[in-house]
Write a protein that holds these residues in place. Structure first.
Motif, short mmCIF file in Angstrom:
data_model
loop_
_atom_site.label_atom_id
_atom_site.label_comp_id
_atom_site.label_asym_id
_atom_site.label_seq_id
_atom_site.Cartn_x
_atom_site.Cartn_y
_atom_site.Cartn_z
N MET A 1 -75.91 6.40 1.53
CA MET A 1 -75.07 5.01 1.68
C MET A 1 -76.39 4.18 2.28
O MET A 1 -76.98 4.81 3.27
N GLY A 2 -76.60 3.23 2.06
CA GLY A 2 -77.50 2.08 2.63
C GLY A 2 -79.08 2.45 2.33
O GLY A 2 -79.73 1.83 2.95
N GLU A 3 -79.33 3.43 1.28
CA GLU A 3 -80.65 3.55 1.33
C GLU A 3 -81.24 2.79 -0.15
O GLU A 3 -80.42 2.53 -1.04
N GLU A 4 -82.43 2.45 -0.11
CA GLU A 4 -83.19 1.75 -1.35
C GLU A 4 -83.01 2.61 -2.53
O GLU A 4 -83.59 3.86 -2.28
N MET A 5 -82.61 2.14 -3.42
CA MET A 5 -82.61 3.06 -4.77
C MET A 5 -84.01 2.87 -5.50
O MET A 5 -84.69 1.65 -5.78
N ALA A 6 -84.58 3.89 -5.95
CA ALA A 6 -85.79 3.74 -6.75
C ALA A 6 -85.57 3.50 -7.99
O ALA A 6 -84.43 3.55 -8.58
N SER A 7 -86.84 3.30 -8.65
CA SER A 7 -86.51 2.78 -10.27
C SER A 7 -86.40 4.04 -10.81
O SER A 7 -86.54 5.18 -10.65
N TRP A 8 -85.52 4.02 -11.96
CA TRP A 8 -84.92 5.14 -12.80
C TRP A 8 -85.83 5.44 -13.91
O TRP A 8 -86.10 4.51 -14.71
N TYR B 1 -74.74 0.67 15.45
CA TYR B 1 -75.73 0.81 14.70
C TYR B 1 -75.72 -0.03 13.51
O TYR B 1 -76.66 -0.94 13.17
N ASN B 2 -74.81 0.01 12.83
CA ASN B 2 -74.61 -0.59 11.34
C ASN B 2 -74.49 -1.75 11.38
O ASN B 2 -75.18 -2.86 10.58
N ALA B 3 -73.61 -2.33 12.22
CA ALA B 3 -73.31 -3.60 12.30
C ALA B 3 -74.41 -4.48 12.68
O ALA B 3 -74.60 -5.58 12.38
N VAL C 1 -79.37 -0.13 5.86
CA VAL C 1 -77.97 -0.31 6.16
C VAL C 1 -77.29 -1.24 4.87
O VAL C 1 -77.93 -2.40 4.94
N ALA C 2 -76.26 -0.93 4.23
CA ALA C 2 -75.64 -2.01 3.36
C ALA C 2 -74.36 -2.07 3.89
O ALA C 2 -73.71 -1.65 4.80
N ALA C 3 -73.48 -3.04 2.97
CA ALA C 3 -72.39 -3.50 3.57
C ALA C 3 -71.25 -2.35 3.42
O ALA C 3 -70.40 -2.35 4.54
N ASN C 4 -71.35 -1.55 2.46
CA ASN C 4 -70.20 -0.33 2.41
C ASN C 4 -70.45 0.70 3.89
O ASN C 4 -69.60 1.19 4.02
N ASP C 5 -71.81 0.69 4.34
CA ASP C 5 -71.98 1.36 5.50
C ASP C 5 -71.35 0.93 6.70
O ASP C 5 -70.54 1.58 7.48
N VAL C 6 -71.22 -0.59 6.87
CA VAL C 6 -70.53 -1.14 7.94
C VAL C 6 -69.08 -0.94 7.55
O VAL C 6 -68.26 -0.63 8.48
N ALA D 1 -63.66 3.94 9.63
CA ALA D 1 -63.43 5.21 10.42
C ALA D 1 -63.12 5.05 12.00
O ALA D 1 -62.34 5.84 12.54
N VAL D 2 -63.49 3.92 12.60
CA VAL D 2 -63.05 3.65 13.87
C VAL D 2 -61.68 3.27 13.86
O VAL D 2 -60.81 3.80 14.85
N LEU D 3 -61.38 2.49 12.90
CA LEU D 3 -59.76 2.10 12.94
C LEU D 3 -59.08 3.31 12.84
O LEU D 3 -57.95 3.60 13.69
N LEU D 4 -59.21 4.38 11.73
CA LEU D 4 -58.47 5.53 11.68
C LEU D 4 -58.39 6.46 12.76
O LEU D 4 -57.48 6.80 13.10
N THR D 5 -59.56 6.58 13.47
CA THR D 5 -59.79 7.47 14.52
C THR D 5 -58.93 6.94 15.60
O THR D 5 -58.18 7.50 16.51
#
Length: 278
Positions: free
Chosen positions: A1-8, A66-68, A92-97, A103-107
């Motif tokens: 998650m949150g990493e740049e995707m290379a050309s395919w 870190y992510n936010a 860091v992408a939106a899905n990481d945040v 995760a914080v909420l459920l914990t």
């Protein structure tokens, strides 16, 4: 998650990569719910190690910071580009945040269940209190160190380091507790199965990209992340071994009279446990 995707080079591999990636994301996100549901059904948290919960909350809180921070702060993004180059994508992408916040909420909900449900004589250990206090005290000190020079990128890297350390040690108390009780009663195996699925899919995603690009830099280029994922998978397999092989049917009576401090299994054949399987 949150990493740049290379050309395919291959469309089928790209599709497979995305399927594996989303499967990992969903598995990790859903993995928090089995424990919450199990606690609710049993009206008890006996068997769920409180040290694990505290360490896990510290891990996800640090990772959320870190992510936010890196995702929303233009100042941090500028410092990141100045250090790594303006051609580099913010890692860091939106899905990481979203994942971290979830995760914080459920914990936090699981910790609230500790307050309202039967917990026997279980309590947070002095070791866990010491570790957690030292971690947050160090974080506060780092804030004051970073403030004069506005070293915000360094500061959030501290929180990322915290989450790495917590990930490495958080499962140890639960594994020891299962061993001393000779039971996994109260510890949801559903959480572990989903976490393992997420970890395997994450590696499969990395492998698909590596095959397509003809390079295994995904694995050795970020060896810390790779080893950290292996640690999580190791503990998932350990918990499965405990649940299905070592202690497949052993139960502990979920009662406030259970003294888990003594770590003595209570197996009263004349009064079998009514608690449900994890």
């Amino acid at each position: 998650m949150g990493e740049e995707m290379a050309s395919w080079n291959s469309l089928p591999l790209e599709v497979t990569y995305n399927i594996f990636g989303w499967t990992a994301f969903i598995s990790w996100s859903v993995s928090f719910y089995p424990q919450v549901i199990l606690n609710f059904r049993r009206k008890s948290v006996v068997g769920l190690n409180f040290d694990f919960l505290i360490l896990n909350f510290t891990k996800h809180s640090s990772y959320l910071i870190y992510n936010a921070s890196l995702f929303f702060s233009p100042v941090l993004q500028r410092q990141y580009h100045e250090k790594y180059g303006y051609g580099e994508m913010i890692p860091v992408a939106a899905n990481d945040v979203a994942f971290s916040a979830h995760a914080v909420l459920l914990t936090a909900i699981t910790l609230f269940q500790v307050l309202i449900y039967d917990r026997g004589n279980q309590k947070v250990s002095k070791t866990c209190i010491t570790i957690t206090s030292a971690v947050w005290l160090s974080a506060v000190v780092c804030v004051f160190v970073a403030w004069p020079k506005h070293s915000w990128l360094w500061l959030i890297s501290v929180f990322n380091t915290i989450q790495v350390i917590m990930t490495t040690i958080k499962y140890i108390p639960q594994a020891i507790m299962n061993c001393t009780r000779k039971s996994t009663e109260g510890w949801s195996i559903g959480n572990i199965l989903l976490d393992l699925l997420g970890g395997v899919m994450n590696y499969a995603q990395m492998a698909m990209q590596s095959i397509d690009q003809g390079s295994w830099v995904n694995f050795y280029g970020n060896i810390g992340k790779t080893l950290l994922s292996l640690v999580s998978i190791f503990f998932d397999l350990l918990f499965m071994f405990q649940h299905y092989i070592l202690y497949p049917s052993n139960k502990i009576i979920a009662s406030s009279k259970v003294d888990l401090e003594s770590t003595a299994p209570l197996l009263n054949s004349s009064n079998p446990s009514q608690a449900e399987d994890a």
